[in-house]
Enzyme design. Structure first.
Site, short mmCIF file in Angstrom:
data_model
loop_
_atom_site.label_atom_id
_atom_site.label_comp_id
_atom_site.label_asym_id
_atom_site.label_seq_id
_atom_site.Cartn_x
_atom_site.Cartn_y
_atom_site.Cartn_z
N ASP A 1 0.73 -0.92 -0.43
CA ASP A 1 0.04 0.05 -0.18
C ASP A 1 0.43 1.37 -0.04
OD1 ASP A 1 -2.14 -1.48 -0.19
OD2 ASP A 1 -2.48 -1.51 2.19
N GLU A 2 2.84 1.47 -0.66
CA GLU A 2 2.75 2.42 -0.62
C GLU A 2 3.42 2.82 -1.74
OE1 GLU A 2 5.91 2.41 2.34
OE2 GLU A 2 4.87 1.51 3.94
#
Length: 299
Positions: free
Chosen positions: A243-244
């Site tokens: 999620d980055e």
């Protein structure tokens, strides 16, 4: 299916002379002049141009141009060879693409249907100019819905013990269909580094949180416990860091103390599907340039 095919035929006929040029390079004087002069010499007419500089002195420069040029489909290779000299002079990363190139899309989905359905409806309506070539799921319940749109559906179950085997099967299918981009429409599995490395900047995810807040699993529960006043969703490119990856699009909706977890999820589902469609649309139209772990999005 007929209506979607008609949308594509009409689009290709209307824009058969149009192409796009995306550029990123160190900023310096003369870039725009060189590019526009070159396009003029090729008989091109610029119909849209967007540019951005992180810093005119020592920064990076980004440019997206759409142009019409006679017989561009037959001349693309010739024009690219000529442009290479200019690209080398300015140390450009660049890409020419035909406006009518319809990208092949694979959708990955688990149990929740809202993002998948929004994609299919937008596609059927001609709002997403893409070739939805297949849907892959680790559950069976979406099969009837997907196949009603004339799209092949593949059930590939995933467990901790079979994850490597399942990903091998998925990769085989993606290669078989020559897929350009993968959309994770609430596909609730973490992709392995090997899988991600095979499709760099070609996997788009929707995360049901306004990242960087509440990464990972059960973000609505995290948000509820924190007492948030805004609920949101984030669409981003997938990287090895959970999620980055570079963020393409985000949106939020205001909530308050009266909203319980199920209320947050209901509001969030609306945001998720619209954010994912926007992100995919901009990717399909070559409006996104990745720089480091950020994106420049020319809307």
């Amino acid at each position: 299916m007929y209506f979607q095919q008609k949308h594509v035929r009409d689009f290709v006929d209307k824009y058969k002379h149009r192409a796009r040029l995306l550029i990123s390079c160190p900023d310096q004087p003369g870039i725009v002049a060189a590019v526009t002069t070159f396009l003029h010499e090729q008989g091109a007419n610029i119909v849209e141009s967007n540019q951005y500089s992180t810093d005119p002195e020592g920064g990076m420069f980004f440019l997206r141009i759409e142009f019409d040029a006679p017989n561009i489909r037959d001349r693309q290779e010739e024009i690219e060879k000529k442009f290479a000299t200019i690209a080398q002079r300015f140390a450009m990363d660049w890409k020419f693409s035909l406006h009518t190139h319809i990208k092949k899309v694979a959708i990955f989905v688990s149990k929740e249907e809202h993002c998948l359905l929004e994609l299919l409806w937008e596609w059927q309506a001609g709002e997403l100019l893409a070739d939805f070539t297949l849907v892959i799921s680790n559950h069976e319940q979406m099969r009837e819905t997907v196949e009603s749109f004339g799209i092949p559906y593949y059930y590939v179950p995933v467990t901790k013990e079979t994850k490597q085997e399942a990903e091998a099967k998925q990769i085989e299918l993606l290669k078989q269909y020559d897929v350009d981009v993968i959309v994770l429409a609430r596909y609730m599995q973490i992709l392995s580094p090997r899988f991600v490395s095979m499709f760099p900047a070609r996997i788009i995810n929707i995360h049901h949180s306004f990242l960087p807040a509440f990464i990972g699993a059960r973000p609505y529960e995290q948000a509820y416990r924190r007492g948030v006043k805004l609920i949101g969703a984030t669409s981003h490119y997938v990287t090895d860091d959970l999620d980055e990856g570079p963020i393409i699009e985000q949106d939020v909706e205001r909530v308050d103390h009266k909203h319980h977890i199920e209320d947050l999820k209901r509001v969030g589902r609306i945001i998720e599907k619209t954010v994912l469609v926007r992100a995919l649309k901009w990717h399909l139209e070559d409006r996104v340039i990745i720089h480091e772990n950020k994106t420049i999005v020319f809307k």
